[in-house]
Motif scaffolding. Structure first.
Motif, PDB file in Angstrom:
ATOM      1  N   HIS A  71      14.284   7.537   3.792  1.00  0.00           N
ATOM      2  CA  HIS A  71      15.077   8.618   3.208  1.00  0.00           C
ATOM      3  C   HIS A  71      14.223   9.871   3.028  1.00  0.00           C
ATOM      4  O   HIS A  71      13.144   9.828   2.442  1.00  0.00           O
ATOM      5  CB  HIS A  71      15.634   8.173   1.859  1.00  0.00           C
ATOM      6  CG  HIS A  71      16.510   9.179   1.200  1.00  0.00           C
ATOM      7  ND1 HIS A  71      17.844   9.323   1.514  1.00  0.00           N
ATOM      8  CD2 HIS A  71      16.247  10.105   0.233  1.00  0.00           C
ATOM      9  CE1 HIS A  71      18.367  10.289   0.779  1.00  0.00           C
ATOM     10  NE2 HIS A  71      17.425  10.778  -0.005  1.00  0.00           N
TER      11      HIS A  71
ATOM     12  N   GLU B 278      27.579  14.741  -0.718  1.00  0.00           N
ATOM     13  CA  GLU B 278      27.956  15.106  -2.077  1.00  0.00           C
ATOM     14  C   GLU B 278      26.819  15.846  -2.770  1.00  0.00           C
ATOM     15  O   GLU B 278      27.041  16.828  -3.497  1.00  0.00           O
ATOM     16  CB  GLU B 278      28.320  13.853  -2.854  1.00  0.00           C
ATOM     17  CG  GLU B 278      29.571  13.155  -2.362  1.00  0.00           C
ATOM     18  CD  GLU B 278      29.733  11.765  -2.956  1.00  0.00           C
ATOM     19  OE1 GLU B 278      28.858  11.357  -3.751  1.00  0.00           O
ATOM     20  OE2 GLU B 278      30.719  11.089  -2.628  1.00  0.00           O
ATOM     21  N   ALA B 279      25.582  15.395  -2.566  1.00  0.00           N
ATOM     22  CA  ALA B 279      24.429  16.027  -3.198  1.00  0.00           C
ATOM     23  C   ALA B 279      24.222  17.449  -2.699  1.00  0.00           C
ATOM     24  O   ALA B 279      23.823  18.335  -3.463  1.00  0.00           O
ATOM     25  CB  ALA B 279      23.180  15.185  -2.944  1.00  0.00           C
TER      26      ALA B 279
ATOM     27  N   ASP C 158      22.309   7.161   2.673  1.00  0.00           N
ATOM     28  CA  ASP C 158      23.768   7.132   2.619  1.00  0.00           C
ATOM     29  C   ASP C 158      24.273   8.542   2.905  1.00  0.00           C
ATOM     30  O   ASP C 158      24.026   9.468   2.123  1.00  0.00           O
ATOM     31  CB  ASP C 158      24.224   6.643   1.242  1.00  0.00           C
ATOM     32  CG  ASP C 158      25.733   6.518   1.136  1.00  0.00           C
ATOM     33  OD1 ASP C 158      26.191   5.472   0.648  1.00  0.00           O
ATOM     34  OD2 ASP C 158      26.450   7.471   1.511  1.00  0.00           O
TER      35      ASP C 158
ATOM     36  N   VAL D 291      30.421   5.414   5.125  1.00  0.00           N
ATOM     37  CA  VAL D 291      29.011   5.291   5.454  1.00  0.00           C
ATOM     38  C   VAL D 291      28.815   4.445   6.693  1.00  0.00           C
ATOM     39  O   VAL D 291      29.581   3.577   6.986  1.00  0.00           O
ATOM     40  CB  VAL D 291      28.267   4.643   4.281  1.00  0.00           C
ATOM     41  CG1 VAL D 291      26.782   4.703   4.489  1.00  0.00           C
ATOM     42  CG2 VAL D 291      28.649   5.336   2.997  1.00  0.00           C
TER      43      VAL D 291
ATOM     44  N   ASP E 284      27.284   9.885   2.967  1.00  0.00           N
ATOM     45  CA  ASP E 284      28.288  10.420   2.049  1.00  0.00           C
ATOM     46  C   ASP E 284      27.651  10.887   0.743  1.00  0.00           C
ATOM     47  O   ASP E 284      27.994  11.944   0.213  1.00  0.00           O
ATOM     48  CB  ASP E 284      29.355   9.370   1.759  1.00  0.00           C
ATOM     49  CG  ASP E 284      30.245   9.112   2.971  1.00  0.00           C
ATOM     50  OD1 ASP E 284      30.651  10.087   3.614  1.00  0.00           O
ATOM     51  OD2 ASP E 284      30.511   7.938   3.268  1.00  0.00           O
ATOM     52  N   THR E 285      26.750  10.068   0.218  1.00  0.00           N
ATOM     53  CA  THR E 285      26.054  10.456  -1.009  1.00  0.00           C
ATOM     54  C   THR E 285      25.250  11.728  -0.787  1.00  0.00           C
ATOM     55  O   THR E 285      25.220  12.628  -1.632  1.00  0.00           O
ATOM     56  CB  THR E 285      25.133   9.322  -1.479  1.00  0.00           C
ATOM     57  OG1 THR E 285      25.922   8.160  -1.739  1.00  0.00           O
ATOM     58  CG2 THR E 285      24.379   9.710  -2.733  1.00  0.00           C
TER      59      THR E 285
ATOM     60  N   GLY F  25      34.764  11.120  -1.142  1.00  0.00           N
ATOM     61  CA  GLY F  25      33.551  11.874  -0.864  1.00  0.00           C
ATOM     62  C   GLY F  25      33.926  13.084  -0.044  1.00  0.00           C
ATOM     63  O   GLY F  25      35.095  13.289   0.282  1.00  0.00           O
TER      64      GLY F  25
END
Length: 355
Positions: A139, A222-223, A216, A295, A218-219, A289
Motif C-alpha cells: 500500500h 473515499e479517502a 482497497d 473491490v 474503494d476505500t 462508495g
C-alpha cells in the motif's frame, strides 16, 4: 507483499516526485490516501522531502518555486541510468530534446530531463546514495508507470534504442498498448495510445503517468474525496484489479490500483472490452462508495519478451495509469522556465533528495 529493491536496472522507472503549492496540505493528503510518512523538509534542497512506506522512500514532494504558483502541478517519472551523460547522448541522437541538462544533486546522484520525439518529458536518474524508490508491492508504493502518447510506434522505437526496451502487445481497452521490460529484468511499464472514451488521458499531452498500489480501491477513493482531492471518474475494474483515477490538492493527476474481487468475471471483462468498455460481473452487489464501486484483487503484469520483437497477447488487459510530470530541478539550478512551454511539463524544484 512488500519487496525491497536495492537498485533499479537502466531504463526502469525508479523514482517519482511532485512540486506542490502547500507542502503541509499535500503531505496530509497523501498520508491520508496512501499512508505515507515523510522525512523532514530539507532547506538545502529547496524544502524537498521523501515520502516513506515502512521506512523506505517511495516518492518525493517539493514546495513550489516563488513566482511559479500558477505553473501546472503533475507527477514526474524518472528512468534509471548507470551513465547519465551517455544516456543523454543516446537520447538526443535518437531524437530527444534536452529540457534540463545533466546536473549532480550532492552525493545522492545525478539527474537530467529530456522530451522524447513524441513530446513526452521524462527524467533520468543516475543513483548515488539515493537509488530511487526502494520498496514495491505494498500500500502506497508505485505499482506501474506508463507513457500515454499519440504515436506509440515512434515512442517504442525511441525507448528501445535508448534503454533497450522489449515489448509485448496487450489486449486492453486502450486504442493500442504494449508492456515493456528492460534488459536483465522482469520489471518495466507500458506505452500506449489512450482509448477514445478515457477523457482524462485523451485530453492530456503525451506524458508519463504514475499509478500507486492500494489495499482497497474503494476505500482509497473515499479517502481522496475526504482529504480534499477529486475523482476523475467512477472506480473501474479490469483484468488485473480495480483502477481509480484521481487528482490531488493541486489538481495533479494520478492513479491507484487495488485488488479485484473474488467474483470478478474475466469473460464479462472480455465482452466489455469488445464493446470498448470493461464490464462488471453480472448481478454483482456493490457496496457503498464513490460511484458505488466494489473491490478487486491485483495481479499486474511484470514480464515481456527478452528481445525486441513484438508478440501478441490480446487476452489480458493492463493497468491504465495516470498523470505526469513536472520534472525536478536540482538545488542551485536556475529556475528559468524558458523553452518549457507547450506539451513539455515544467520542472519542479528540489530534485531527488536524501532518504
Amino acid at each position: 507483499m512488500a519487496e525491497r529493491v536495492d537498485r533499479w536496472p537502466p531504463g526502469a522507472p525508479c523514482w517519482v516526485d511532485l512540486m506542490v503549492s502547500d507542502l503541509d496540505r499535500s503531505q496530509d493528503f497523501y498520508a491520508t490516501v496512501l499512508g505515507w510518512r515523510f522525512t523532514p523538509s530539507d532547506p538545502a534542497y529547496g524544502g524537498y522531502c521523501n515520502a516513506l512506506v515502512a521506512g523506505e522512500p517511495v516518492a518525493g514532494l517539493s514546495p513550489g518555486l516563488p513566482g511559479a504558483e500558477d505553473d501546472p502541478h503533475a507527477w514526474a517519472v524518472y528512468l534509471a541510468s548507470e551513465d547519465l551523460a551517455a544516456t543523454g547522448r543516446a537520447a538526443v541522437a535518437a531524437g530527444a530534446r534536452p529540457v534540463l541538462e545533466p546536473v549532480r544533486v550532492g552525493d545522492f546522484g545525478s539527474m537530467g530531463v529530456w522530451a522524447d520525439p513524441t513530446g513526452a518529458a521524462f527524467g533520468v536518474w543516475q543513483p548515488g546514495r539515493h537509488t530511487g524508490f526502494s520498496v514495491v508491492g505494498g500500500h502506497g508504493t508505485v505499482a506501474w508507470c506508463e507513457l500515454m502518447t499519440r504515436d506509440q510506434r515512434a515512442a517504442e522505437r525511441f525507448y528501445a534504442v535508448v534503454f533497450g526496451y522489449a515489448y509485448r502487445e496487450l489486449g486492453t481497452r486502450h486504442e493500442a498498448y504494449a508492456a515493456f521490460t528492460v534488459p536483465g529484468s522482469e520489471r518495466g511499464g507500458g506505452i500506449g495510445v489512450p482509448a477514445p472514451d478515457l477523457d482524462p488521458l485523451r485530453e492530456a499531452p503525451p506524458m508519463w503517468w504514475v499509478c500507486f498500489e492500494v489495499d482497497d480501491a474503494d476505500t482509497a477513493a473515499e479517502a481522496v474525496v475526504a482529504a480534499g482531492g477529486s475523482l476523475l471518474g467512477e472506480p473501474e475494474e479490469f483484468g488485473y484489479g480495480e483502477l481509480v483515477l484521481a487528482a490531488g490538492p493541486d489538481g495533479e493527476r494520478f492513479a491507484m490500483t487495488g485488488p479485484r474481487s473474488e467474483d470478478w468475471d474475466d469473460h464479462s471483462w472480455s465482452r466489455g472490452l469488445r464493446r470498448g468498455r470493461p464490464a462488471r460481473a453480472a448481478g454483482r452487489q456493490r457496496r457503498p462508495g464513490p460511484g458505488g464501486s466494489a473491490v478487486g484483487a491485483q495481479n499486474m503484469p511484470t514480464t515481456a519478451p527478452t528481445n525486441h520483437s513484438r508478440t501478441n497477447s490480446a487476452t489480458r488487459p493492463t493497468i491504465t495509469p495516470i498523470q505526469t510530470l513536472p520534472l525536478a530541478e536540482s538545488p542551485g539550478r536556475s529556475t528559468s522556465r524558458s523553452g518549457l512551454s507547450g506539451p513539455t511539463p515544467t520542472p519542479a524544484s528540489g530534485g531527488v533528495s536524501p532518504a
